[in-house]
Write an enzyme that holds these catalytic residues in place. Structure first.
Site, PDB file in Angstrom:
ATOM      1  N   GLY A 102      11.808   8.753  -5.153  1.00  0.00           N
ATOM      2  CA  GLY A 102      12.014   7.319  -5.164  1.00  0.00           C
ATOM      3  C   GLY A 102      11.517   6.583  -6.383  1.00  0.00           C
ATOM      4  O   GLY A 102      11.570   5.356  -6.419  1.00  0.00           O
ATOM      5  N   SER A 146      15.354  20.610  -7.779  1.00  0.00           N
ATOM      6  CA  SER A 146      16.714  20.290  -7.341  1.00  0.00           C
ATOM      7  C   SER A 146      17.425  19.458  -8.396  1.00  0.00           C
ATOM      8  O   SER A 146      16.809  18.891  -9.294  1.00  0.00           O
ATOM      9  CB  SER A 146      16.656  19.525  -6.021  1.00  0.00           C
ATOM     10  OG  SER A 146      15.820  18.409  -6.168  1.00  0.00           O
ATOM     11  N   ARG A 147      18.739  19.400  -8.268  1.00  0.00           N
ATOM     12  CA  ARG A 147      19.525  18.470  -9.063  1.00  0.00           C
ATOM     13  C   ARG A 147      19.552  17.125  -8.333  1.00  0.00           C
ATOM     14  O   ARG A 147      19.185  17.035  -7.159  1.00  0.00           O
ATOM     15  CB  ARG A 147      20.950  19.002  -9.231  1.00  0.00           C
ATOM     16  CG  ARG A 147      21.010  20.295 -10.047  1.00  0.00           C
ATOM     17  CD  ARG A 147      22.448  20.651 -10.402  1.00  0.00           C
ATOM     18  NE  ARG A 147      22.527  21.941 -11.058  1.00  0.00           N
ATOM     19  CZ  ARG A 147      22.303  22.142 -12.373  1.00  0.00           C
ATOM     20  NH1 ARG A 147      21.972  21.122 -13.152  1.00  0.00           N
ATOM     21  NH2 ARG A 147      22.398  23.347 -12.893  1.00  0.00           N
ATOM     22  N   ALA A 148      19.985  16.100  -9.031  1.00  0.00           N
ATOM     23  CA  ALA A 148      20.068  14.773  -8.426  1.00  0.00           C
ATOM     24  C   ALA A 148      21.010  14.794  -7.231  1.00  0.00           C
ATOM     25  O   ALA A 148      22.046  15.456  -7.267  1.00  0.00           O
ATOM     26  CB  ALA A 148      20.582  13.772  -9.449  1.00  0.00           C
ATOM     27  N   SER A 183      19.919  10.148  -7.094  1.00  0.00           N
ATOM     28  CA  SER A 183      19.181   9.567  -8.219  1.00  0.00           C
ATOM     29  C   SER A 183      19.913   9.819  -9.536  1.00  0.00           C
ATOM     30  O   SER A 183      20.841  10.606  -9.593  1.00  0.00           O
ATOM     31  CB  SER A 183      17.778  10.177  -8.267  1.00  0.00           C
ATOM     32  OG  SER A 183      17.854  11.508  -8.738  1.00  0.00           O
ATOM     33  N   THR A 200      14.891  16.880 -11.379  1.00  0.00           N
ATOM     34  CA  THR A 200      14.120  17.621 -12.376  1.00  0.00           C
ATOM     35  C   THR A 200      14.970  18.705 -13.031  1.00  0.00           C
ATOM     36  O   THR A 200      14.883  18.936 -14.244  1.00  0.00           O
ATOM     37  CB  THR A 200      12.863  18.225 -11.721  1.00  0.00           C
ATOM     38  OG1 THR A 200      12.008  17.150 -11.336  1.00  0.00           O
ATOM     39  CG2 THR A 200      12.111  19.133 -12.685  1.00  0.00           C
ATOM     40  N   ASP A 236      14.558   8.282   7.709  1.00  0.00           N
ATOM     41  CA  ASP A 236      13.771   9.317   7.079  1.00  0.00           C
ATOM     42  C   ASP A 236      12.503   9.412   7.907  1.00  0.00           C
ATOM     43  O   ASP A 236      11.447   8.963   7.509  1.00  0.00           O
ATOM     44  CB  ASP A 236      13.467   8.898   5.635  1.00  0.00           C
ATOM     45  CG  ASP A 236      13.091  10.094   4.786  1.00  0.00           C
ATOM     46  OD1 ASP A 236      12.922  11.185   5.339  1.00  0.00           O
ATOM     47  OD2 ASP A 236      12.957   9.920   3.568  1.00  0.00           O
ATOM     48  N   SER A 238      10.846  18.863   5.809  1.00  0.00           N
ATOM     49  CA  SER A 238      11.719  19.073   4.654  1.00  0.00           C
ATOM     50  C   SER A 238      10.904  19.534   3.446  1.00  0.00           C
ATOM     51  O   SER A 238      11.227  20.523   2.786  1.00  0.00           O
ATOM     52  CB  SER A 238      12.452  17.768   4.351  1.00  0.00           C
ATOM     53  OG  SER A 238      13.021  17.800   3.067  1.00  0.00           O
ATOM     54  N   LYS A 250       9.817   4.903  -2.172  1.00  0.00           N
ATOM     55  CA  LYS A 250      10.133   5.411  -0.832  1.00  0.00           C
ATOM     56  C   LYS A 250       9.043   5.026   0.161  1.00  0.00           C
ATOM     57  O   LYS A 250       9.325   4.569   1.265  1.00  0.00           O
ATOM     58  CB  LYS A 250      10.257   6.934  -0.918  1.00  0.00           C
ATOM     59  CG  LYS A 250      10.852   7.573   0.304  1.00  0.00           C
ATOM     60  CD  LYS A 250      11.236   9.010  -0.039  1.00  0.00           C
ATOM     61  CE  LYS A 250      12.177   9.601   0.962  1.00  0.00           C
ATOM     62  NZ  LYS A 250      12.756  10.865   0.431  1.00  0.00           N
TER      63      LYS A 250
END
Lengths: 493, 493
Positions: B171, B197-199, B202, B206, B259, B267, B291
């Site tokens: 976030g 992970s990929r976006a 967002s 990273t 969430d 998660s 977030k």
């Protein structure tokens, strides 16, 4: 973007197809389960986006499913604007409920407005329904939900101080009391403009059964003419959109197999309020394979139905009835219609259980409707049925609806017999309903089955348990296959 | 039925297309939102059924979406059997939770097994997630859910007593500490095999940022070689399926915008446990547009993360950080990568806030990982960063991953300036992220924006607030349009 009708049936959820390489998909960064708003000619629809590779669509084309096409009132090739759908504002209210908050009337009104406008996706509808199952709606919330469901649809009014109605909390094959009850009530001078539904998952809805006896697809002016002439009608409710949001809820509830009490009450009562009814009698069948499984649950449901009804100006009387086995003999449109005719005509072979249930419901209606003094409804109902006044009224209603007709006969009838002698100890309503559907009901109105036994009967080896009615031997074979794996009738030898 | 690949992208939900007049549709009485099971060559997939009119498919053909096609491992024209999908057995457990019951380990294991096998529809997944939001999972349930999520995916193990990891509870744009933290930790001898992970929503994940500096798409043997050689890696997690059920959950959570804490904890921790980590430091940014919005919520989350982690043999340390504005200057893959490089190389213009956050996280890792005595982690981290050991380690990791490279430059750079002089009083993380996406991030790795101001700065009229980086003037115009309607930076004159 140009609109293309792609002939896609998505059963209630509007879908839009766009090319993966279209500029909207790329520049808007549309993500998983994206939703788009499509606008043309002053109308708009929100649809879930599916992306297709080149080939299925030309560039600058957007394909719409049938649901999206109808909502948009689109014309082939019309130019439309497409943008990512803004999030539905009422989802914050749904989350408020999900996180333990209470919802007020204005909240339900906002949510139902979005549901009716198609702004909530199926996944979002599931969240609303799950919230109401996990954190049950109290009486105030249930009343507010009911009112909101009424508001988003059509609403009828009748020129009568008391407008009668009946309802059955489903789940019992063959429980086709409506035509008989309406005939008795109208014969006694009550106003009972009954709209019924077609089957959704059952082998026959009341409208399907009634359609084998008379036209039921009447528009509102025609319905009014029938009710003015005869005091009652038995028509399909499709011409009027009473509590239309309920269709969206039912679709999702079936998929997750939940049926929270608050939602059930709102579903039943919103349709009655919207129909302009003032008095309603509700049949609650109780049994291990019926919708309501214990008497305790039925009594709780009855109490809440009456309480919420009262808040909405609706007088509700509930009858707990035997839901342990099907009612009458026929299951499927025409087989049920023949049971109804036999009862109304007082034929010697008429199914007694169907007649008795219809009389019990009629008795309550006659007393609450003011046609009979307290305690005398049962006698009046029985007199009107046995002396032919109910049959005459039914025939008259059918004539005004477009003409009484004979239910169709099936081309193929096959007996299914007992493998050994014994006693019938149980009948599974759900399996029997499935069997009638495999035989072709309700798509083929002549199809279904006719029971030859009830619980408690003794049978000899080779004696028929029921007869399958179908259009072809293929469908008969299909049904018998299922029966072999899942017998719906238990014989204890 | 013959299988046809129709090139339909449904973003995670397998779909099957059949003709409305096909015999399965007719004889099975398939209803709204029907699901079918398709089997061929010993594999099977459950898909939601859409029906199409003649034209799109030949009789006896069934079209599959890409998701369904991949799951089935199908070949064009192969013959498959199709039947109505049996209801997922674990839905009764989901309903048990929804109606207030508690779920045990074996229940979560059964549900996650069905989720992973694709037996639950999106609507059913929404019900599971809603149940956990309305009736929050307790610590025991959260632990059981986490374990079940680990079990259905791959699980890595490393030949080291302590395996370090870091995570950020998302976030916050530009908060790209991972490459710096991994470099510092590995330079100090710790083992830190970081998969990122990929976006999803967002402007950069990273993995997207790192990919502008070195290859990140490594298979498991390659990842092991990098970690063996250098002690750490910064790769995309796509080669290993760590807690793959989480993808399905995230897809639905985004649509309903919930969430729930239990789900969030499961998660995060399921991926760490599956990755074989023993120690993890978790960055929890707190701010009005992050977030987690309050310090109280962050502390509660930190306590539960540590507690559930401990039950799973994972030592969790949480750091509450400032989430009131973006970190560093760049937002988007290459702009962020340049910030990371500047910090690692100790360039004078390196963003101090990014460096300080990375140092704080590294300090905790060094102490819990045993590379620094308690109280000395901060000094060691600072020394390793400032004397160039971290940069050397980062360059070495990049080389083993396939070669260090320069982040790409955007073709178009446009300044967005202040309309009047004043002080920056607030920066909206969400709007800024959207602006970077409109400029083309992360699809175009060179795209995004570079902030020229932070909260508290004073600006003159006409002074740049940020620079947009994009491939074309069209995308620049698109982003400026959005900025005009929704300014992400508040200047008080």
């Amino acid at each position: 973007m140009r609109l293309v009708r792609v002939g896609l049936h998505s059963q209630g959820e509007p879908l839009a197809l766009m090319r993966t390489d279209c500029h909207v998909c790329r520049s808007e960064g549309l993500h998983a389960r994206a939703r788009v708003e499509i606008a043309t000619g002053g109308r708009r629809v929100t649809a879930r986006l599916l992306q297709v590779e080149a080939g299925l669509l030309n560039p600058h084309e957007i394909g719409l499913s049938e649901d999206a096409w109808m909502r948009l009132g689109a014309t082939e090739g019309a130019v439309a604007t497409v943008r990512p759908a803004p999030p539905a504002a009422s989802m914050s209210l749904v989350r408020h409920k999900l996180y333990g908050g209470a919802l007020a009337q204005k909240d339900f009104t906002a949510i139902l407005g979005d549901v009716q406008a198609g702004l909530l996706s199926d996944v979002q509808l599931a969240t609303f329904l799950s919230a109401g199952a996990a954190l049950p709606l109290d009486d105030e919330e249930t009343t507010a939900l009911t009112r909101a469901m009424v508001v988003v649809g059509d609403r009828l009014s009748w020129d009568a101080p008391r407008v009668m109605d009946k309802h059955c909390v489903g789940g019992l094959p063959g429980n086709r009391t409506t035509p008989i009850v309406v005939a008795i009530a109208a014969a006694c001078g009550l106003v009972i403009p009954k709209t019924s539904s077609r089957a959704i998952t059952s082998p026959a809805g009341t409208a399907d059964t009634m359609e084998t006896l008379a036209p039921v697809d009447l528009d509102l002016p025609a319905i009014r003419r029938v009710v003015e002439a005869e005091g009652g009608c038995i028509v399909w409710g499709g011409a009027v959109r009473l509590s239309p949001a309920d269709d969206a809820f039912v679709r999702i509830e079936r998929e997750i197999d939940i049926d929270a009490e608050g939602q059930l009450i709102a579903s039943v009562l919103s349709k009655k309020v919207a129909a302009g009814s003032t008095h309603v009698v509700i049949d609650i069948p109780v049994g291990p394979t019926a919708k309501v499984r214990t008497a305790e649950a039925a009594r709780g449901l009855a109490t809440r139905l009456s309480l919420v009804g009262a808040r909405l100006g609706l007088k509700v009387a509930c009858l707990l009835t035997d839901g342990s086995q099907p009612v009458g003999r026929g299951i499927g449109p025409a087989p049920e219609a023949r049971d109804v005719l036999a009862v109304l005509r007082g034929e010697p072979e008429a199914p007694l259980d169907l007649a008795e249930r219809a009389l019990a419901l009629s008795a309550v209606l006659l007393e609450t409707g003011g046609a009979a003094a307290p305690g005398t409804g049962a006698d009046l109902a029985r007199a009107v049925l046995s002396d032919g006044r109910a049959w005459a009224k039914f025939a008259a209603i059918c004539e005004v609806q477009g003409g009484l007709r004979q239910p169709p006969e099936a081309a193929q009838i096959r007996a299914v017999t007992a493998h050994f002698a014994g006693q019938i100890t149980a009948i599974d309503n759900r399996r029997l309903a499935r069997l009638a559907k495999l035989a072709g009901a309700p798509g083929n109105p002549a199809a279904g089955l006719v029971l030859a036994v009830h619980v408690g009967d003794t049978v000899a080896k080779g004696q028929p348990l029921f007869h399958l009615h179908a259009a072809s031997t293929g469908e008969i074979a299909y049904a018998i296959d299922y029966w072999t794996g899942a017998p719906a009738i238990t014989v204890a030898g």
